[in-house]
Design a protein around this motif. Structure first.
Motif, short mmCIF file in Angstrom:
data_model
loop_
_atom_site.label_atom_id
_atom_site.label_comp_id
_atom_site.label_asym_id
_atom_site.label_seq_id
_atom_site.Cartn_x
_atom_site.Cartn_y
_atom_site.Cartn_z
N GLY E 54 0.82 -1.20 0.00
CA GLY E 54 0.00 0.00 0.00
C GLY E 54 0.85 1.25 0.00
N ILE E 55 1.90 1.26 0.83
CA ILE E 55 2.78 2.43 0.88
C ILE E 55 3.49 2.63 -0.46
CG2 ILE E 55 4.87 3.33 1.94
CD1 ILE E 55 4.06 2.03 4.51
N ILE E 56 4.04 1.51 -0.99
CA ILE E 56 4.86 1.66 -2.19
C ILE E 56 4.02 2.10 -3.38
CG2 ILE E 56 6.11 0.30 -3.89
CD1 ILE E 56 7.50 -1.08 -1.75
N LEU E 62 4.58 8.23 -5.92
CA LEU E 62 5.42 9.11 -6.73
C LEU E 62 6.88 8.69 -6.61
CD1 LEU E 62 5.06 11.52 -8.53
CD2 LEU E 62 5.53 12.98 -6.59
N ASP E 63 7.30 8.31 -5.39
CA ASP E 63 8.68 7.84 -5.20
C ASP E 63 8.95 6.62 -6.06
OD1 ASP E 63 8.40 9.72 -3.36
OD2 ASP E 63 8.85 8.52 -1.61
N THR E 64 7.95 5.73 -6.10
CA THR E 64 8.13 4.52 -6.89
C THR E 64 8.31 4.86 -8.36
OG1 THR E 64 6.72 3.43 -5.31
CG2 THR E 64 7.17 2.27 -7.33
N LEU E 65 7.53 5.84 -8.82
CA LEU E 65 7.69 6.26 -10.22
C LEU E 65 9.11 6.76 -10.47
CD1 LEU E 65 6.28 6.73 -12.90
CD2 LEU E 65 5.70 9.00 -12.13
N GLU E 67 11.73 5.91 -8.82
CA GLU E 67 12.66 4.80 -8.74
C GLU E 67 12.70 4.01 -10.03
OE1 GLU E 67 11.50 1.85 -6.11
OE2 GLU E 67 13.36 0.74 -6.37
N VAL E 68 11.52 3.77 -10.59
CA VAL E 68 11.46 3.04 -11.85
C VAL E 68 12.19 3.81 -12.94
CG1 VAL E 68 9.89 2.13 -13.56
CG2 VAL E 68 9.37 1.86 -11.20
N THR E 69 12.08 5.16 -12.86
CA THR E 69 12.80 5.98 -13.84
C THR E 69 14.30 5.82 -13.68
OG1 THR E 69 11.00 7.51 -13.51
CG2 THR E 69 12.83 8.27 -14.83
N VAL E 70 14.76 5.79 -12.41
CA VAL E 70 16.19 5.60 -12.17
C VAL E 70 16.66 4.28 -12.77
CG1 VAL E 70 17.91 5.19 -10.38
CG2 VAL E 70 16.28 7.03 -10.13
N LEU E 71 15.84 3.23 -12.57
CA LEU E 71 16.21 1.93 -13.13
C LEU E 71 16.30 2.01 -14.64
CD1 LEU E 71 14.42 -1.07 -11.50
CD2 LEU E 71 16.82 -0.61 -11.73
N GLY E 184 -5.71 12.23 -5.93
CA GLY E 184 -4.43 12.79 -6.25
C GLY E 184 -3.65 11.88 -7.16
N PHE E 185 -2.39 12.27 -7.45
CA PHE E 185 -1.57 11.49 -8.36
C PHE E 185 -1.41 10.06 -7.82
CE2 PHE E 185 2.43 10.32 -10.46
CZ PHE E 185 2.05 10.57 -11.77
N LEU E 186 -1.68 9.08 -8.68
CA LEU E 186 -1.55 7.66 -8.35
C LEU E 186 -2.49 7.22 -7.24
CD1 LEU E 186 2.22 6.88 -8.69
CD2 LEU E 186 0.37 5.87 -9.97
N ASP E 187 -3.59 7.94 -7.02
CA ASP E 187 -4.58 7.45 -6.07
C ASP E 187 -5.24 6.21 -6.67
OD1 ASP E 187 -6.97 7.08 -4.55
OD2 ASP E 187 -6.61 9.08 -3.73
N ASN E 188 -5.38 5.17 -5.82
CA ASN E 188 -5.94 3.94 -6.38
C ASN E 188 -7.46 3.95 -6.40
OD1 ASN E 188 -6.27 3.71 -3.65
ND2 ASN E 188 -6.04 1.49 -3.67
N GLY E 189 -8.08 5.06 -6.03
CA GLY E 189 -9.52 5.10 -5.94
C GLY E 189 -10.23 5.25 -7.26
N ILE E 190 -9.50 5.17 -8.40
CA ILE E 190 -10.19 5.30 -9.67
C ILE E 190 -11.01 4.06 -9.98
CG2 ILE E 190 -8.56 6.92 -10.69
CD1 ILE E 190 -7.20 4.56 -12.01
#
Lengths: 165, 118, 111, 84, 233, 86
Positions: E54-56, E62-65, E67-71, E184-190
């Motif tokens: 849930g946190i990730i 946004l942090d995960t996004l 991170e994926v960009t860094v990868l 908000g950005f990346l809210d899973n409530g869609i």
């Protein structure tokens, strides 16, 4: 693998493993599982499963049961003999790499044979090429291929021949 | 338990630092770096650990109502998870550079690379 | 603590004993090939017995433990074979007591 | 926290430190890489003892698996280059 | 080289600092405020039993996004570095000798199982340990198994790149949709949260996990491939 | 409950110690790989024990990862050593 059922077999085995992994029989789990299994069947078409080349007859089912029973018994025997060797202060080993022959052609059956040999008393498959298997044997009684074949391979081959074509 | 894990992580960090500073072979320096990386991860997870509690995943063993009393801190775990993935990326990058350097000089010894020495 | 759980603990202990035999085999055996033999057979049976014991203690976990055992029985012999093959190709010598090496004799025609 | 978990954690921590020492002090690079893989593997069990199964899974899949592959890939290439 | 004395002094100082930290350490008995908030609101806000996922995926999505960009950048830089090294072309990709029959058969049987397990880990990321990153690593391990069994085989570079970019774009699109429709950005409530604890629940979390898994798997596979292949395009 | 599991845990720790000794002394890289293989399998027992001790079945997923993926590390090491023990 010339059989037309190969995709069906891969699909059903994959779905079976999916259900076992999830441990549930609910609609959404099955739905997702069907999608995943379909994708794997489509993308990895050249892959094999336990059922590739398996004969779907009663005789082969009986042979499978016999094979499982024999295999588990041999596994237990292998461990007891190994325990005896390890506990013995003198370490009575006389290893050798011997050649044995197999008649099996189906790749899955050959892999199962090699795995079974590895897990049974004192033997370890090192290399497999054509009809020859090279087996490392801890208590080598003989180096003659025919005698070694009767000793190591024959019993498993009898079952596997009935199970796979 | 957290004491044991903390100490273990600290020792891993120190060992990794020592190896990275004293080895002359580039590959060995990268190995030491991964060891130190693992040590940092262990320390972070150990800080988030609370004695007598269980993993932050709610199921039949941990009902939702008792969650705040039963689970450990999930934030360091999320942090470490991303750190491990990025760590693999960094290791891969360092290995690619090491290979590049080897192609340039046909050696992996760090003392052969003296251009930037001061 | 019912009868099934007691049986499970006993089976787990037996599995752990086989694991200990594996460790002892790894420790005592004279050369690489015999060590691979000890390492693969006893660890497989030991872990399977441990998993069976856990399944007896917690019957609800049976399916997942069965899967672990299945994967293990499939992957563990495979890795041992690949390792033995690699050792032989790299020319790792066998112990002095060994009697014959049919693979080394046939190595030329196999390559 | 039961005695079992305490003991398990202690044994695993000791083994981790041993493997790390081997990884730093050994002469051969192959041994160092294998020992680093072992550090990751044991650390993953330690993570489970510390009630972090998510991290343990990541470490098991990445640390002891993919990292070891990367090292051996690069070492294989370097060996082939130097044989030429 | 740095002199040995300096190294020992540095390590001793660090060791002393660590020692004081470790001896004086007493674990908390209560969760801190952030963690307590996450524990209390996991069901009502994101509907994911696995709070770490849930946190990730959601709370710190946004942090995960990033991170994926860094990868992604890492894999691109590795491809660039290795392509400039000008390896000898024409040599087959076999850094390892050709594999035996047993390994080839075993790989053909195991690769589907590994991929299936990766899919299981991704799809159950919000229920059991796992999620996009672990599942992606397992998928990459499947690719690696195939590489090991058949060293000369090539995988479609373009296919991997396409998977990578498509999943990345969809990831960002879902994030923007969360901004437009939900909180908000990346809210899973869609998507509706659904029944707590079932596979298709927790809103968009399974979907985002699948995208992260595909993206991470494709990035790792491309790193493995650049390190494995000899001809550098 | 978990106290009765101490006996198997102690015996498994013995196995771990013996395999770890083989890993430390070698003498060949192949021997270390063999010990590595044994240690991964013993680690599965450790994971199952900790799952039992904490009573949570979700820890078994980690053991599944080990059973399915740990042998890949052994295979890659073996494939490297095939070309010579350097």
């Amino acid at each position: 693998m010339s059989d037309t059922f190969a995709p069906v077999k891969i699909f059903s085995v994959t779905l079976l493993f999916w259900i076992l992994l999830n441990g549930a029989l609910e609609v959404d789990v099955l739905l997702v599982g069907a999608v995943v299994a379909g994708a794997i069947t489509f993308l990895l078409a050249g892959s094999l499963s336990f059922l590739s080349g398996y004969r779907l007859t009663w005789e082969s089912a009986r042979a499978t049961l016999g094979y499982l029973g024999y295999f588990l018994r041999e596994l237990l025997k292998a461990n007891l003999s190994l325990a005896r060797v390890v506990m013995d202060p003198a370490l009575p080993v006389e290893p050798a790499i011997v050649k044995v022959r197999t008649r099996l052609k189906n790749p899955v059956a050959r892999l199962l044979l090699a795995n079974s040999i590895t897990l049974t008393p004192g033997t370890l498959t090192v290399e497999m090429k054509g009809e020859w298997l090279y087996v490392h044997w801890v208590f080598a009684k003989t180096t003659d291929p025919n005698v070694a074949t009767a000793e190591i391979v024959a019993d498993f081959e009898k079952f596997l021949e009935k199970m796979y074509d | 338990m957290s004491q044991i894990a903390l100490t273990c992580g600290f020792i891993l960090i120190l060992a990794g630092l020592y190896g990275a500073l004293t080895n002359r072979d580039i590959l060995r320096m990268i190995v030491a770096f991964t060891v130190a990386n693992t040590g940092v991860n262990i320390v972070l997870v150990a800080v988030g650990y609370l004695p007598g509690r269980t993993a932050p995943i709610l199921d039949s063993a941990v009902p939702v109502a008792e969650a705040a009393q039963r689970i450990i801190d999930p934030v360091p775990q999320a942090l470490v998870l991303t750190a491990i993935v990025i760590g693999l990326g960094i290791t891969a990058l360092m290995l690619a550079y090491a290979y590049r350097l080897f192609r340039l000089r046909h050696s992996l010894d760090i003392s052969n690379f003296t251009e930037l020495k001061w | 603590m019912n009868a099934l759980a007691i049986l499970g603990v006993m089976v787990m202990t037996a599995g752990a004993v086989f694991l200990a035999f594996a460790g002892l085999g790894l420790y005592r055996m004279p050369d690489t090939y015999t060590r691979i033999q000890a390492g693969t057979k006893a660890t497989t049976l030991g872990t399977i017995l441990t998993l069976v014991g856990a399944a007896l203690i917690m019957p609800d976990w049976g399916v997942k433990l069965l899967l672990i055992a299945l994967f293990l029985m499939f992957t563990n012999p495979l890795s041992s074979q690949v390792l033995a093959r690699a050792a032989h190709r790299a020319g790792v010598p066998a112990t002095k007591e060994s009697k014959a090496d049919a693979l080394a004799e046939d190595r030329e025609e196999l390559a | 926290m039961s005695t079992l978990m305490q003991g398990l954690g202690l044994v695993i921590a000791l083994a981790t430190i041993g493997a790390a020492t081997l990884a730093i002090l050994t002469r051969s690079t192959v041994t160092a890489v294998l020992a680093a893989g072992l550090v990751s593997l044991l650390a993953s069990v330690l993570f489970v003892v510390l009630a972090a199964p998510d991290v343990a899974m990541t470490e098991a899949a990445i640390g002891s698996g993919l990292t070891t592959f990367l090292f051996f890939f690069v070492m294989g290439r370097i060996r082939r280059e130097s044989e030429k | 080289m740095i002199p040995k004395v300096l190294i020992s002094v540095l390590l001793l100082l660090l060791g002393y600092a660590f020692w004081t930290l470790s001896v004086g350490y007493a674990p908390d008995t209560e969760l801190n405020r952030t963690a307590a908030y996450y524990a209390a609101n996991a069901e009502s806000e994101v509907g994911a039993p696995n709070i770490v996922t849930g946190i990730i995926v959601t709370w710190r999505g946004l942090d995960t996004l990033g991170e994926v960009t860094v990868l992604f950048l890492t894999s691109a830089i590795i491809a660039l570095v290795l392509s400039q090294s000008g390896g000898p072309s024409g040599v087959s990709g076999a850094d390892f000798l050709p594999s035996g029959e047993l390994l080839t058969t075993g790989a053909r049987m195991l690769v589907p199982l590994i991929v299936l397990f990766g899919a299981y880990v991704i799809m159950n990321g919000h229920l059991t340990p796992g999620g996009g990153f672990q599942g992606g690593a397992i998928l990459a391990s499947g690719v690696l198994m195939a590489l090991l069994a058949e060293p000369t085989r090539r995988f479609g570079h373009t296919a991997i790149l396409r998977i990578e970019s498509l999943s990345g774009s969809f990831y960002v699109l879902i994030g923007l949709a969360g901004m437009a429709i939900a909180g908000g950005f990346l809210d899973n409530g869609i998507l509706p949260l659904g029944q707590f604890g079932t596979m298709l629940s927790a809103g968009a979390i399974p979907l985002i996990s699948v995208l992260i898994g595909l993206k991470v798997g494709a990035e790792f596979s491309s790193i493995l491939q650049s390190l494995h292949e000899t001809e550098d395009a | 409950m978990t106290d009765t599991l101490l006996l198997p845990a102690a015996i498994a720790a013995l196995a771990l110690a013996a395999a770890f000794w083989r890993f430390l002394v070698g003498p060949r890289p192949v021997d270390r790989v063999v010990a590595f293989d044994g240690l991964t399998i013993i680690a599965i027992t450790g994971l199952v024990l900790s799952a039992l001790a904490s009573g949570r079945s979700i820890y078994l997923d980690v053991a599944l990862v080990y059973a399915l993926l740990s042998f890949l590390g052994v295979i890659v090491a073996a494939r490297y050593l095939e070309g010579g023990e350097q």
